[in-house]
Scaffold this motif. Sequence first.
Motif, short mmCIF file in Angstrom:
data_model
loop_
_atom_site.label_atom_id
_atom_site.label_comp_id
_atom_site.label_asym_id
_atom_site.label_seq_id
_atom_site.Cartn_x
_atom_site.Cartn_y
_atom_site.Cartn_z
N THR A 108 13.94 -5.20 15.14
CA THR A 108 14.35 -3.85 14.74
C THR A 108 13.24 -3.16 13.97
O THR A 108 12.97 -1.96 14.19
CB THR A 108 15.62 -3.90 13.89
N ILE A 109 12.58 -3.91 13.11
CA ILE A 109 11.51 -3.33 12.29
C ILE A 109 10.35 -2.90 13.19
O ILE A 109 9.79 -1.79 13.04
CB ILE A 109 11.06 -4.34 11.23
N SER B 204 7.95 5.30 14.82
CA SER B 204 7.39 6.06 13.68
C SER B 204 6.70 5.08 12.73
O SER B 204 5.54 4.73 12.89
CB SER B 204 8.51 6.83 12.97
N HIS B 205 7.45 4.58 11.74
CA HIS B 205 6.98 3.51 10.86
C HIS B 205 8.20 2.94 10.15
O HIS B 205 9.29 3.53 10.18
CB HIS B 205 5.96 4.03 9.83
N PHE B 206 8.00 1.79 9.53
CA PHE B 206 9.11 1.16 8.80
C PHE B 206 8.65 0.94 7.34
O PHE B 206 7.54 0.50 7.06
CB PHE B 206 9.49 -0.18 9.41
N GLU B 207 9.59 1.21 6.43
CA GLU B 207 9.34 0.95 5.00
C GLU B 207 10.67 0.59 4.35
O GLU B 207 11.66 1.31 4.49
CB GLU B 207 8.74 2.17 4.32
N GLY B 208 10.69 -0.57 3.68
CA GLY B 208 11.91 -0.99 3.00
C GLY B 208 11.77 -2.38 2.40
O GLY B 208 10.71 -3.02 2.52
N GLU B 209 12.82 -2.86 1.75
CA GLU B 209 12.81 -4.19 1.12
C GLU B 209 13.51 -5.17 2.03
O GLU B 209 14.60 -4.91 2.54
CB GLU B 209 13.51 -4.16 -0.24
N PHE C 67 12.07 -14.96 -0.82
CA PHE C 67 11.59 -14.06 -1.85
C PHE C 67 11.59 -12.65 -1.29
O PHE C 67 11.39 -12.45 -0.08
CB PHE C 67 10.18 -14.45 -2.33
N ARG C 68 11.82 -11.68 -2.15
CA ARG C 68 11.94 -10.30 -1.68
C ARG C 68 10.58 -9.63 -1.70
O ARG C 68 9.76 -9.85 -2.59
CB ARG C 68 12.92 -9.51 -2.56
N VAL C 69 10.36 -8.79 -0.67
CA VAL C 69 9.11 -8.05 -0.55
C VAL C 69 9.41 -6.60 -0.19
O VAL C 69 10.48 -6.29 0.35
CB VAL C 69 8.17 -8.65 0.53
N ARG C 70 8.47 -5.77 -0.52
CA ARG C 70 8.50 -4.37 -0.05
C ARG C 70 7.61 -4.33 1.19
O ARG C 70 6.40 -4.52 1.08
CB ARG C 70 8.00 -3.44 -1.13
N LEU C 71 8.23 -4.07 2.32
CA LEU C 71 7.53 -4.20 3.60
C LEU C 71 7.25 -2.82 4.21
O LEU C 71 8.13 -1.97 4.25
CB LEU C 71 8.38 -5.03 4.58
N VAL D 193 0.11 -2.97 11.89
CA VAL D 193 -0.40 -3.33 10.54
C VAL D 193 0.82 -3.55 9.64
O VAL D 193 1.65 -2.66 9.50
CB VAL D 193 -1.29 -2.23 9.96
N VAL D 194 0.89 -4.75 9.05
CA VAL D 194 2.02 -5.11 8.18
C VAL D 194 1.50 -5.34 6.76
O VAL D 194 0.61 -6.17 6.54
CB VAL D 194 2.73 -6.37 8.69
N VAL D 195 2.05 -4.61 5.85
CA VAL D 195 1.69 -4.77 4.43
C VAL D 195 2.94 -5.19 3.66
O VAL D 195 3.96 -4.49 3.71
CB VAL D 195 1.13 -3.46 3.84
N SER D 196 2.84 -6.34 2.98
CA SER D 196 3.98 -6.87 2.19
C SER D 196 3.58 -6.94 0.70
O SER D 196 2.51 -7.48 0.37
CB SER D 196 4.37 -8.28 2.66
N GLN D 197 4.41 -6.40 -0.15
CA GLN D 197 4.18 -6.48 -1.61
C GLN D 197 5.28 -7.32 -2.23
O GLN D 197 6.47 -7.06 -2.05
CB GLN D 197 4.17 -5.09 -2.24
N ASP D 198 4.85 -8.38 -2.95
CA ASP D 198 5.81 -9.31 -3.56
C ASP D 198 6.52 -8.63 -4.73
O ASP D 198 5.91 -8.31 -5.75
CB ASP D 198 5.05 -10.55 -4.05
#
Length: 667
Positions: free
Chosen positions: A94-95, A102-107, A118-122, A138-143
Amino acid sequence: MHLGGSVLRLESNLVESPDLSDSALSDATGNEPAEAPTQGRPDVAVCMLDRDGFVVSWSKGGQRFTEQDPDGIVGQPFSALFAERDRQAGLPGTILQKARESHFEGEVLQQRPEGEGFRVRLTVESTRSAGGDVLGFVVVSQDLTAGAAIQESLRQNEEQFRRLVQSVTDYAIYMLDPEGYVSNWNSGAQRIKGYAPEEIVGEHFSRFYTDEDRKNRLPWQGLATAAEAGRFEKEGWRVRKDGSRFWAHVVIDPIRDDDGNLLGFAKVTRDITERMEAQRALEKAREAFFQSQKMEALGQLTGGVAHDFNNLLAAVLGSLELLKKHMPEEPRATRLVNNAIQAAERGATLTQRMLAFARRQELSLEAVEIDALVKGMIELLERSLGPSVTIRANLPSGPLFGKADANQLELAILNLGVNARDAMPDGGLIDIDVREEEGAGVPDALKPGRYICISVADTGEGMDEATLARATEPFFTTKGIGKGTGLGLSMVHGMVEQSGGRLILRSDKGRGTTAELWIPRWSEGAPGQGQVDRALAVEVATKPCTVLAVDDDGLVLLNTTAMLENLGHTVLPASSGRQALNILNERGNVDLVITDHAMPRMTGSELASEIRARSPELPIILTTGYAELPKGANLRLPKLMKPFSEAALARAIADVMNERPAAAAPN
């Protein structure tokens, strides 16, 4: 390869630099890309996916917080990063679909190899060709858990620091704004100063200072010094909420930001009143110890001088008395001899006072009815001090028996009265008070017990601190030349201390002086019936005796021998203890031994012990200036004070010979 504006948008959301060039990303060929700016951050992971969603590159940040190394994750599907439940729900697909559109942004919840979630902001963005075809992602994950842990750690540290400051109760720790207004308040501040936080926060800290300090602007000076010098530290009086004062140690430190701007002050205050009082008590005890050492040294010197002076006076007075008896009647010569005798007797009085100061005068300590003695002294004082002095007495109704030498105590009271009169040249009032004290009423300098205090207070000139400190030193006087010897108070001091009491002086310049004689209460059984009249004459023995006279001073020995011969006795002179023993061995008809105590090699006390071992019943008189007798040195021996007159010598002989058993009496 072209990155659309959406990629720049996702990067700007995570890092300060929005620049993420083509060279920083994989071209979907599987080659390792160069590090992007975000790859230096330990809480950010950057990876590239091909168009089918398989991992083709993995950043160092991802390796750190996801614990996935490139060898283990490159080539794996995007879904390998997700928790099992999200994989089952089709969340990874789905992501990626949203990213294609378009793009995806969420936790989301991702998973480490060990299965720990562990939760990330993706954020996921698609990469496209010039024609718009999707080439990859391009996938960016913030812990988020790391950031939350950091915030929780900061919160815990702040709470721990707050509790630490609040738990300190021995120090007042609080903050001031740049103007000196209190911004927070710890429990130590509340305990020391008495204010609750709601009473003091927002108030100016100058309210803790005394009125004098506020008038002198000391609170503001302290802040200015701290701001300029970087620290202010001082001790001084501070005021509690209830108005009481305490001695405080204060430290003020400025608080500044990174640019050096003053934000306020940290203030630490400690109540050191007890320490200050203990330090003052220590200094007072040290001063008392030094004073005691000084007085002891003066006493030793004075006692030694008095003893030698007594030997000289003994020879002078004895010779003058003998000369007066044997010289022809000639008025002028008689007047001169009498004048010399009076001068020598005055010298003897001085030595008595010196010995009293040195506490080496022999006292006859007995039960003395202090109130009756003082009452009897008042009439004498009124006659002696003159009409310009008024004496007011406050005496107890019942008898108070103290342990003292009555004669010496009378002389001490007379001395105090004369001193009081001399301090009031224009006349004034002398208050004499007698009271009994025990417990808290007794000065600390005395041993616990019951005491009788004789207080003599005048309304005279008083003494300053320097004069008061030296008032009891021998030969120190503020009177004019010829008006005082400086031995009056020193004699009183020595006599009272030798009696087990204390002389206490209190005085202020212009406010008079109070002298207190503290005499131990008599506690050795019921006092005897009446006082001994020391003026009562003693019957002088009429029968001649053979007397062994011993003295290492030739002048004194010659004088003693002459007086004994004048009394009709046979004299055997000896200049040492050894010579005296030899005479006793050679002559067995000695009736009496009169020996000096202070002799080299063998003292008079040691000689007496030798004689008693041989002849226990042989009477012995010890002549002394009372300056050199050690404790326990034949104190039961009859003693004759130097200088002595012929009459005093005759009475001493009569005393010991009359007490001698009849079987041992001389023929």
